[in-house]
Design a protein around this motif. Structure first.
Motif, mmCIF file in Angstrom:
data_model
loop_
_atom_site.group_PDB
_atom_site.id
_atom_site.type_symbol
_atom_site.label_atom_id
_atom_site.label_comp_id
_atom_site.label_asym_id
_atom_site.label_seq_id
_atom_site.Cartn_x
_atom_site.Cartn_y
_atom_site.Cartn_z
ATOM 1 N N ARG A 192 0.831 -1.208 0.000
ATOM 2 C CA ARG A 192 0.000 0.000 0.000
ATOM 3 C C ARG A 192 0.865 1.258 0.000
ATOM 4 O O ARG A 192 0.558 2.237 -0.693
ATOM 5 C CB ARG A 192 -0.926 -0.007 1.226
ATOM 6 N N VAL A 579 -12.034 -9.123 -2.942
ATOM 7 C CA VAL A 579 -11.921 -8.133 -1.862
ATOM 8 C C VAL A 579 -12.666 -6.870 -2.262
ATOM 9 O O VAL A 579 -13.022 -6.665 -3.430
ATOM 10 C CB VAL A 579 -10.443 -7.805 -1.540
ATOM 11 N N GLN A 583 -10.345 -1.627 -0.813
ATOM 12 C CA GLN A 583 -9.027 -2.208 -0.580
ATOM 13 C C GLN A 583 -8.172 -2.158 -1.839
ATOM 14 O O GLN A 583 -6.979 -1.868 -1.787
ATOM 15 C CB GLN A 583 -9.162 -3.661 -0.107
ATOM 16 N N GLU A 586 -6.890 1.371 -2.402
ATOM 17 C CA GLU A 586 -5.782 1.702 -1.499
ATOM 18 C C GLU A 586 -4.465 1.105 -1.978
ATOM 19 O O GLU A 586 -3.400 1.673 -1.784
ATOM 20 C CB GLU A 586 -6.087 1.202 -0.082
#
Length: 598
Positions: A192, A579, A583, A586
């Motif tokens: 990330r 997911v 997410q 990010e």
């Protein structure tokens, strides 16, 4: 209604009581395996991880309320019982550790109720794997699986105990690391905080343990998870456990010595098997020539015979063409199978084709004295007899032949040899044949990539006497590599490592790396080599495979608490899964549209 413990404390596990405890009051807890209601008496088989204990509910002893609760018990209810140990009033059960005693219940608490399980909680379950693994938390209650996992725990303890006494230091290495291009596929983890960059989950701690040797720790050991994104089979999982080690200032014999003593100690203490050391050693070339495998099962014969010289002047084109193309003709003698029917032989031919053969030649030495062969018309009577004699064939035997490049011949006959051994019930699970296979080729040619690849990994030391061939004949260079094999399974492998910069850089060159690529991928290791690195070597065991052999399981799934299935998915957790878009945002990831095949 489930009740609380309310101050109760378990005094014993189910099989921690015996006839020595007769007359004592105990508190036992566990799961109801079975209930038998005889009207005036109710019998419960109580189960915990240690085994079974019979509980007897007699209304005068337990009271009307307790007896009514006992009547309500069903399979997998969790209960606590207070009572007194007494000698069994009925026949002794010789199959149970506690078969001569029982607990006369004085109080009962139902700690948890259970719905009817989707399959019986019993040993050697015949329930389909898919169902058992979907409800793995129930499957793990089975006594045979629990014994497997408890033995696994003991093996890990014994390894740590032995290694500590031998001066090894247990050090954890990173799980988030750098992706490398050699070997199996990596599992990648997006970062990330570094958008567009990825960690890799380690296929092994190889580079880190070498760096620990550079750092002067001398002897390192770790039981650690590793990850490989490979196709699965009975003895392979996407995540698996290695017992990993590295040693400084050693050569091949030093590594083999400490590991032979480790195996001797662990197998004796864990399952009572005496491993005789030193273990047999066999070069890779001998293993391939005799068994068609670099992980040979030596519990039975049926070794490969090279008959190339015997048939070199025959008129059978399959044989002569293979020899002209630099291959070989080899065979195995299957004792007592000369009367095999045509359909059975056709199945062997089909099996051979799955390993790359174009066909399979055979001679049947029938029990009535007649000889039947798939290629006899190309041989004189004397030539055929010479071939039978070279194979050691006797009346009643079946001779199977493969002719092709050596690798195909080895693969085909090695597989046929194992197949016939299973068919003939020659594989004794209580026989433990250990074997070191040594002197592997340093490199193997990849037709797919049109280059040499490291047979083990790029950090394996070549044998000094072969190094002068690295430019002229790279495929002939042998490695200081060794595998430990048990009953046809590679339990582990290792090698002496390259510790000289010039040899390491030359190795990268032979593998097709530019200097820039080598430093980009492995710069941290090559840099470390600039600051004084000791000669070092190591080995890693597949802990799952080792325990699988100890418990005679057919699959490593039976010795792993929460395994994956063939497509690397977890049926219980339903992983992998999609997911949330948040997410992905990010992490800076976009999932591309995959075209649906027609």
């Amino acid at each position: 209604m489930a009740e609380s413990m309310r101050g109760l404390r378990r005094s014993h596990r189910c099989t921690e009581v015996s006839s020595a405890n007769i007359g004592e009051k105990v508190t036992v807890m566990g799961w109801v395996q079975r209930r038998r209601n005889l009207g005036s008496l109710i019998f419960i088989d109580l189960r915990d991880r240690s085994g079974l204990l019979q509980i007897v509910f007699d209304e005068p002893q337990v009271g009307a309320e307790g007896f009514a609760k006992a009547e309500s018990l069903r399979s997998e209810y969790v209960i606590a019982v207070e009572g007194t140990i007494q000698k069994r009033s009925a026949a002794v059960n010789e199959n149970l550790k506690t078969g001569d005693i029982e607990v006369i219940a004085e109080s009962l608490r139902i700690l948890s109720e259970s719905e009817t399980p989707p399959f019986p909680i019993e040993e050697n379950s015949q329930t389909k794997d898919e169902i058992r693994l979907k409800y793995r938390y129930l499957d793990l209650r089975r006594p045979d699986i629990q014994r497997n996992l408890m033995l696994r725990s003991k093996v890990a303890y014994l390894m740590r105990d032995f290694m500590a006494k031998e001066g090894f230091i247990e050090i954890e290495t990173p799980v988030l690391t750098k992706s490398t291009p050699e070997g199996a596929r990596d599992y990648l983890v997006p970062s990330r905080v570094h958008p567009g960059n990825f960690y890799a989950l380690p296929q092994s701690p190889q580079l880190f343990k070498q760096l620990l040797m550079c750092s002067g720790y001398d002897r390192y050991f770790q039981i650690t998870k590793c990850f490989r994104d490979e196709d699965l089979r009975a003895d392979r999982q996407p995540e698996f456990t290695q017992a990993d080690m590295e040693l400084s200032f050693v050569d091949v014999d030093d590594v083999l010595d400490v590991n032979e003593r480790l195996l001797q100690y662990v197998f004796k203490e864990a399952i009572g098997v005496d491993v005789q050391i030193p273990l047999q050693r066999m070069t890779w070339q001998e293993a391939m020539d005799r068994f068609g495998s670099d992980k040979p099962d030596t519990r039975f014969g049926m070794e490969l015979q090279d008959v190339s010289q015997v048939v070199k002047d025959c008129e059978f084109g399959v044989f002569t063409t293979a020899l002209e193309n630099g291959g070989s003709v080899r065979g195995i003698c299957v004792p007592g199978k000369g009367d095999m029917g045509r359909k059975q032989i056709d199945k062997l031919v089909d099996l051979a084709k799955t390993y790359g053969a174009k066909g399979l030649a055979y001679i049947q030495l029938k029990s009535d004295g007649t000889v039947k062969s798939s290629f006899s018309k190309f041989f004189s009577e004397e030539g055929l007899q010479e071939l039978i004699d070279a194979m050691g064939g006797k009346e009643g035997d079946l001779l199977l032949f493969a002719a092709d490049k050596n690798k195909v011949v080895w693969d085909v006959l090695g597989a046929l040899r194992l197949h016939m051994a299973k068919e003939m019930d020659l594989l004794d699970p209580n026989q433990y044949n250990f074997l070191w296979v040594t002197e592997f080729p340093l490199l193997e040619w990849s037709d797919e990539e049109n280059r040499f690849k490291a047979m083990h990994h790029p950090f394996t030391m070549p044998m000094e006497e072969d190094w002068d061939k690295i430019d002229s004949d790279p495929g002939a260079v042998r490695a200081k590599a060794y595998d430990i094999v048990l009953n046809g399974t590679e339990l582990g492998g290792g090698s002496v490592r390259i510790h000289q910069n010039d040899i390491q850089e030359k190795m990268f060159e032979v593998l097709g790396f530019t200097q820039e690529q080598a430093w980009s991928q492995f710069g941290f290791l090559l840099n470390a080599f600039c600051y004084g690195v000791p000669p070092h070597a190591g080995l890693a065991y597949g802990l799952d495979r080792m325990v699988m052999h100890m418990v005679h399981a057919d699959s490593i799934r039976d010795v792993i608490a929460f395994p994956k299935v063939k497509d690397a998915s977890d049926l219980m957790c339903e992983a992998p899964s999609m997911v949330d878009e948040k997410q992905l945002e990010e992490l800076g990831l976009v999932i591309g549209q995959q075209e649906q095949s027609e």
